[in-house]
Write an enzyme that holds these catalytic residues in place. Structure first.
Site, mmCIF file in Angstrom:
data_model
loop_
_atom_site.group_PDB
_atom_site.id
_atom_site.type_symbol
_atom_site.label_atom_id
_atom_site.label_comp_id
_atom_site.label_asym_id
_atom_site.label_seq_id
_atom_site.Cartn_x
_atom_site.Cartn_y
_atom_site.Cartn_z
ATOM 1 N N MET A 1 49.954 4.619 -90.396
ATOM 2 C CA MET A 1 51.730 3.752 -90.427
ATOM 3 C C MET A 1 52.053 4.543 -88.514
ATOM 4 O O MET A 1 52.835 4.883 -88.185
ATOM 5 C CB MET A 1 52.582 4.989 -90.885
ATOM 6 C CG MET A 1 53.501 4.931 -91.094
ATOM 7 S SD MET A 1 54.638 6.386 -92.910
ATOM 8 C CE MET A 1 52.948 5.624 -93.856
ATOM 9 N N PRO A 2 50.587 4.836 -87.734
ATOM 10 C CA PRO A 2 50.736 5.236 -86.409
ATOM 11 C C PRO A 2 52.379 4.076 -86.228
ATOM 12 O O PRO A 2 51.988 2.839 -86.159
ATOM 13 C CB PRO A 2 50.058 5.118 -85.897
ATOM 14 C CG PRO A 2 48.800 5.224 -86.822
ATOM 15 C CD PRO A 2 49.421 4.477 -88.443
ATOM 16 N N TYR A 3 53.063 4.487 -84.649
ATOM 17 C CA TYR A 3 53.420 3.401 -84.326
ATOM 18 C C TYR A 3 53.572 3.335 -82.543
ATOM 19 O O TYR A 3 53.400 4.697 -82.359
ATOM 20 C CB TYR A 3 55.054 3.462 -84.549
ATOM 21 C CG TYR A 3 55.849 2.389 -83.334
ATOM 22 C CD1 TYR A 3 56.612 3.143 -81.855
ATOM 23 C CD2 TYR A 3 56.220 1.053 -83.545
ATOM 24 C CE1 TYR A 3 56.926 2.106 -80.911
ATOM 25 C CE2 TYR A 3 56.119 0.396 -82.698
ATOM 26 C CZ TYR A 3 57.168 1.025 -81.609
ATOM 27 O OH TYR A 3 57.385 0.076 -80.023
#
Lengths: 72, 72, 72, 72, 72, 72
Positions: A1-3
């Site tokens: 879920m990293p951005y």
């Protein structure tokens, strides 16, 4: 879920190079933190040279001043 | 005084749709947190498809792979 | 696949209020642009009051000056 | 080593004005916090008017409504 | 001169893992675009779980709903 | 209506110094682009040292390596 947001000067990065950046960062986050590639979002912002400053100067002036040294 | 940044892929969002996003987010912040619309700033960034990655792929490749499933 | 960043001053927003913001923004993007909630990422940044400026002043000074008017 | 991102509406800021912003912010950080200009990065994002909202409206609508008052 | 911002949920990433992310991203930019590590800035933001939403839900609710599937 | 985000390492910047940054940036935008201070938003992010990388290293390692040179 990293951005992940990658900001670079607009200097002709190709679609293939951007593909490599996206794959490379996603892989790095999976290897390092076990993050799921399926929800890892990567965006690349290409910023006009006159809109990017370093050393108190727009990039092109900075490079002119630093001619000859490593490309910043 | 909130600042909201909405990042979407550049796929033809109309002025009217952006108007809805701006109004909707501002209204949401007023209803939820009592924030004053007069100083609520909303910016929308439209990012080129080849500059947006998910699942380790640029969006178009991701969609080609996931053809048929829900539009990400 | 949108990425939304909401920046607010750190003033005690509850988990429930944040839940509302996340749901509200995701719903807004689905209704307005048909974006898929499954890949819509929302992050909320709570910024210390002394780290937020408006009108050339830190928020608390701004509010002291504007006492009585609408909460920015 | 600071990173400063300046977001303004796209309204014809000249290369010279951007040069002034870059120099001014870098100088401010050096004077105020002793930061080294050589590793101070400044980027300027120029956002389309229809992509910038305030008071729940896109900027042009906001200004039309507020005709006559100070340019926001 | 690239600027990279990595946003992850705050879930105990160690100093060593962050060191790997910083080195990995810097190396990737050098290999892919020939960028100079000396002016490549990487920042890592660790966002509280209740401040990160996906699928219209705060992460913990999303994971509870998706128990058993891949960690987002 | 500008939005300015200043990112610095968390190294004890005082409230007074932040006040100076907010005032200085707001004044700079007014002088340079005629922007209205009343809707100029400035936020300051203080990033932990281990979360900030330059030259492929976390800041503290970078500084240890560069001991004696100008503070980055």
């Amino acid at each position: 879920m990293p951005y992940v947001n990658i900001r670079i000067t607009r200097e002709g990065a190709t679609a293939e190079q951007k593909r490599e950046l996206i794959a490379g960062v996603t892989d790095l986050l999976q290897r390092t933190l076990g993050k799921n590639p399926a929800t890892t979002v990567v965006t690349i912002d290409e910023v006009e040279l006159e809109n990017w400053g370093i050393g108190g100067l727009p990039v092109l002036d900075y490079r002119a001043q630093a001619t000859g040294k490593a490309k910043p």
